[in-house]
Design a protein around this motif. Structure first.
Motif, PDB file in Angstrom:
ATOM      1  N   GLN A   1      -0.816 -16.003   8.144  1.00 24.15           N
ATOM      2  CA  GLN A   1       0.337 -16.719   8.705  1.00 24.15           C
ATOM      3  C   GLN A   1       0.120 -18.223   8.651  1.00 24.15           C
ATOM      4  OE1 GLN A   1       0.350 -14.778  12.509  1.00 24.15           O
ATOM      5  NE2 GLN A   1       1.996 -13.363  11.952  1.00 24.15           N
ATOM      6  N   ASP A   2      -1.092 -18.661   8.915  1.00 25.83           N
ATOM      7  CA  ASP A   2      -1.413 -20.082   8.859  1.00 25.83           C
ATOM      8  C   ASP A   2      -1.375 -20.595   7.420  1.00 25.83           C
ATOM      9  OD1 ASP A   2      -2.447 -22.568  10.180  1.00 25.83           O
ATOM     10  OD2 ASP A   2      -4.137 -22.187   8.842  1.00 25.83           O
ATOM     11  N   TYR A   3      -1.929 -19.821   6.505  1.00 22.28           N
ATOM     12  CA  TYR A   3      -2.014 -20.238   5.098  1.00 22.28           C
ATOM     13  C   TYR A   3      -0.629 -20.309   4.450  1.00 22.28           C
ATOM     14  CZ  TYR A   3      -3.179 -20.113   0.118  1.00 22.28           C
ATOM     15  OH  TYR A   3      -3.265 -20.383  -1.227  1.00 22.28           O
ATOM     16  N   TYR A   4       0.189 -19.277   4.681  1.00 25.95           N
ATOM     17  CA  TYR A   4       1.500 -19.223   4.025  1.00 25.95           C
ATOM     18  C   TYR A   4       2.589 -19.941   4.810  1.00 25.95           C
ATOM     19  CZ  TYR A   4      -0.545 -15.750   0.890  1.00 25.95           C
ATOM     20  OH  TYR A   4      -1.331 -15.108  -0.041  1.00 25.95           O
ATOM     21  N   GLY A   5       2.351 -20.220   6.081  1.00 32.07           N
ATOM     22  CA  GLY A   5       3.326 -20.961   6.861  1.00 32.07           C
ATOM     23  C   GLY A   5       4.496 -20.134   7.354  1.00 32.07           C
ATOM     24  N   THR A   6       4.241 -18.856   7.656  1.00 26.67           N
ATOM     25  CA  THR A   6       5.288 -18.002   8.216  1.00 26.67           C
ATOM     26  C   THR A   6       4.665 -16.949   9.111  1.00 26.67           C
ATOM     27  OG1 THR A   6       7.104 -16.471   7.715  1.00 26.67           O
ATOM     28  CG2 THR A   6       5.227 -16.442   6.217  1.00 26.67           C
ATOM     29  N   ASP A   7       5.399 -16.536  10.137  1.00 24.60           N
ATOM     30  CA  ASP A   7       4.922 -15.487  11.048  1.00 24.60           C
ATOM     31  C   ASP A   7       5.303 -14.095  10.569  1.00 24.60           C
ATOM     32  OD1 ASP A   7       3.820 -17.351  12.768  1.00 24.60           O
ATOM     33  OD2 ASP A   7       5.615 -17.466  14.015  1.00 24.60           O
ATOM     34  N   TYR A   8       6.182 -14.029   9.562  1.00 23.11           N
ATOM     35  CA  TYR A   8       6.771 -12.751   9.179  1.00 23.11           C
ATOM     36  C   TYR A   8       6.055 -12.163   7.961  1.00 23.11           C
ATOM     37  CZ  TYR A   8      10.292 -14.747  12.219  1.00 23.11           C
ATOM     38  OH  TYR A   8      10.928 -15.333  13.285  1.00 23.11           O
ATOM     39  N   LEU A   9       4.892 -11.566   8.201  1.00 24.41           N
ATOM     40  CA  LEU A   9       4.049 -11.063   7.115  1.00 24.41           C
ATOM     41  C   LEU A   9       3.540  -9.666   7.401  1.00 24.41           C
ATOM     42  CD1 LEU A   9       1.754 -14.152   6.354  1.00 24.41           C
ATOM     43  CD2 LEU A   9       3.572 -13.261   4.870  1.00 24.41           C
ATOM     44  N   LEU A  10       3.331  -8.904   6.329  1.00 28.92           N
ATOM     45  CA  LEU A  10       2.670  -7.609   6.403  1.00 28.92           C
ATOM     46  C   LEU A  10       1.623  -7.538   5.299  1.00 28.92           C
ATOM     47  CD1 LEU A  10       2.548  -4.665   7.559  1.00 28.92           C
ATOM     48  CD2 LEU A  10       4.115  -4.050   5.681  1.00 28.92           C
ATOM     49  N   PRO A  11       0.331  -7.328   5.642  1.00 30.62           N
ATOM     50  CA  PRO A  11      -0.695  -7.159   4.610  1.00 30.62           C
ATOM     51  C   PRO A  11      -0.500  -5.829   3.879  1.00 30.62           C
ATOM     52  CG  PRO A  11      -1.665  -7.740   6.745  1.00 30.62           C
ATOM     53  CD  PRO A  11      -0.245  -7.342   6.995  1.00 30.62           C
ATOM     54  N   VAL A  12      -0.657  -5.855   2.568  1.00 30.99           N
ATOM     55  CA  VAL A  12      -0.533  -4.651   1.748  1.00 30.99           C
ATOM     56  C   VAL A  12      -1.658  -4.631   0.718  1.00 30.99           C
ATOM     57  CG1 VAL A  12       1.961  -4.399   2.045  1.00 30.99           C
ATOM     58  CG2 VAL A  12       1.081  -5.830   0.200  1.00 30.99           C
ATOM     59  N   ALA A  13      -1.860  -3.476   0.113  1.00 32.56           N
ATOM     60  CA  ALA A  13      -2.948  -3.316  -0.866  1.00 32.56           C
ATOM     61  C   ALA A  13      -2.541  -3.904  -2.208  1.00 32.56           C
ATOM     62  CB  ALA A  13      -3.296  -1.838  -1.011  1.00 32.56           C
ATOM     63  N   GLY A  14      -2.464  -5.227  -2.239  1.00 37.03           N
ATOM     64  CA  GLY A  14      -1.979  -5.936  -3.417  1.00 37.03           C
ATOM     65  C   GLY A  14      -0.460  -5.899  -3.458  1.00 37.03           C
TER      66      GLY A  14
ATOM     67  N   ALA B   1      -8.822 -10.120  -7.393  1.00 37.55           N
ATOM     68  CA  ALA B   1      -8.003  -8.979  -7.805  1.00 37.55           C
ATOM     69  C   ALA B   1      -8.619  -7.648  -7.395  1.00 37.55           C
ATOM     70  CB  ALA B   1      -7.782  -9.014  -9.315  1.00 37.55           C
ATOM     71  N   GLY B   2      -9.939  -7.568  -7.414  1.00 34.15           N
ATOM     72  CA  GLY B   2     -10.607  -6.323  -7.064  1.00 34.15           C
ATOM     73  C   GLY B   2     -10.484  -5.949  -5.601  1.00 34.15           C
ATOM     74  N   ALA B   3     -10.189  -6.917  -4.749  1.00 30.15           N
ATOM     75  CA  ALA B   3     -10.031  -6.632  -3.315  1.00 30.15           C
ATOM     76  C   ALA B   3      -8.708  -5.942  -3.022  1.00 30.15           C
ATOM     77  CB  ALA B   3     -10.120  -7.925  -2.504  1.00 30.15           C
ATOM     78  N   ARG B   4      -7.709  -6.100  -3.913  1.00 34.28           N
ATOM     79  CA  ARG B   4      -6.385  -5.509  -3.738  1.00 34.28           C
ATOM     80  C   ARG B   4      -5.774  -5.925  -2.403  1.00 34.28           C
ATOM     81  NH1 ARG B   4      -4.843  -6.025  -7.247  1.00 34.28           N
ATOM     82  NH2 ARG B   4      -3.014  -4.662  -7.018  1.00 34.28           N
ATOM     83  N   VAL B   5      -5.504  -7.220  -2.263  1.00 33.09           N
ATOM     84  CA  VAL B   5      -4.896  -7.752  -1.045  1.00 33.09           C
ATOM     85  C   VAL B   5      -3.653  -8.564  -1.412  1.00 33.09           C
ATOM     86  CG1 VAL B   5      -5.186  -9.195   0.997  1.00 33.09           C
ATOM     87  CG2 VAL B   5      -7.127  -7.894   0.104  1.00 33.09           C
ATOM     88  N   GLY B   6      -2.559  -8.243  -0.759  1.00 30.02           N
ATOM     89  CA  GLY B   6      -1.337  -9.003  -0.920  1.00 30.02           C
ATOM     90  C   GLY B   6      -0.572  -9.003   0.392  1.00 30.02           C
ATOM     91  N   PHE B   7       0.596  -9.640   0.391  1.00 32.28           N
ATOM     92  CA  PHE B   7       1.400  -9.726   1.614  1.00 32.28           C
ATOM     93  C   PHE B   7       2.875  -9.638   1.253  1.00 32.28           C
ATOM     94  CE2 PHE B   7      -2.533 -11.930   2.425  1.00 32.28           C
ATOM     95  CZ  PHE B   7      -2.899 -11.461   3.680  1.00 32.28           C
ATOM     96  N   VAL B   8       3.639  -9.059   2.162  1.00 27.68           N
ATOM     97  CA  VAL B   8       5.094  -9.075   2.073  1.00 27.68           C
ATOM     98  C   VAL B   8       5.612  -9.945   3.205  1.00 27.68           C
ATOM     99  CG1 VAL B   8       7.210  -7.721   2.139  1.00 27.68           C
ATOM    100  CG2 VAL B   8       5.145  -6.763   1.098  1.00 27.68           C
ATOM    101  N   ALA B   9       6.462 -10.898   2.876  1.00 30.12           N
ATOM    102  CA  ALA B   9       7.101 -11.753   3.873  1.00 30.12           C
ATOM    103  C   ALA B   9       8.584 -11.380   3.916  1.00 30.12           C
ATOM    104  CB  ALA B   9       6.931 -13.224   3.518  1.00 30.12           C
TER     105      ALA B   9
END
Length: 235
Positions: free
Chosen positions: A59-72, A197-205
């Motif tokens: 949330q701090d990095y992207y500048g929004t509170d509306y996030l969900l972590p996903v597997a890439g 890329a190998g960690a498979r981490v992404g976010f949906v805002a």
């Protein structure tokens, strides 16, 4: 499934060239990525927990509170079409093929659109999917135009989806700060810029209601403990 780049071991075997002698440009991943520190043993021994600081760091990095972590962001690309009833979907072309594949697989009415045709076709669409900057062309869109497209779609219940997997070097062009609004979904990836890329981490805002539905569809523990630890440190 679609075929993708990054299968370096297969290429090395096929062409009989050692792995160390390849420069792999097939996936757009930063070859000088964030240096991963040693991972505590507790990350392997316990189930992942959501209160581990990852969401706050994102949330701090992207500048929004509306996030969900996903597997890439790939996980979101595959799951988002399941949250929509039958829709008329326009997708940027050329572009990352998984978007078209995912919406088509779920039975939506999908058409490929060049950047030049998007505006004139907007009134015929329920969902518009773009990649910004585009993969593989690098095409960029004016922020005012994107805001206008979102508002035009949202007025009649439509949705603008923006894949920002390659946006980290130019965050001033991102629409992520507006992601809490209805009808706007932003996809983020830590695989490209961070070289993880190998960690498979992404976010949906997106708006909270959609994030909750997506969370329920994905289920618990979508990210491994070690991946969450590394992503939190990197962000």
């Amino acid at each position: 499934m679609l075929e993708h780049g990054g299968r370096l071991q297969e290429a090395a075997k096929r062409y009989k060239i050692p792995l160390a002698d390849w420069l792999d440009l097939s996936t757009g991943i930063n070859p000088n990525g964030w240096p991963v520190p040693p991972i505590p043993a507790t990350c392997w021994a316990r189930l992942p927990e959501e209160q581990d600081g990852l969401l706050a760091a994102a949330q701090d990095y992207y500048g929004t509170d509306y996030l969900l972590p996903v597997a890439g962001s790939q996980a979101a690309i595959q799951m988002l079409p399941t949250l929509f009833t039958h829709s008329r979907v326009g997708i940027i072309d050329p572009g990352y093929g998984e978007h078209h594949h995912a919406w088509q697989q779920m039975g939506h009415e999908v058409q490929r659109l060049s950047p030049e045709l998007m505006h004139e076709q907007l009134d015929t669409l329920d969902v518009l999917v773009i990649i910004h900057p585009n993969n593989p062309t690098g095409t960029r869109f004016d922020k005012k135009k994107l805001h206008g497209w979102h508002q035009q779609l949202a007025k009649r219940g439509g949705t603008l989806i923006i894949d920002e997997a390659f946006m980290d070097t130019t965050p001033e062009h991102s629409l992520v700060c507006a992601s809490g609004q209805k009808g706007l979904i932003i996809l983020k990836s830590m695989g490209k810029f961070f070289g993880l890329a190998g960690a498979r981490v992404g976010f949906v805002a997106a708006e909270p209601e959609l994030l909750q539905r997506l969370h329920e569809q994905l289920g618990p523990w979508t990210l491994s403990g070690p991946a969450r630890y590394v992503a939190t440190k990197a962000l």
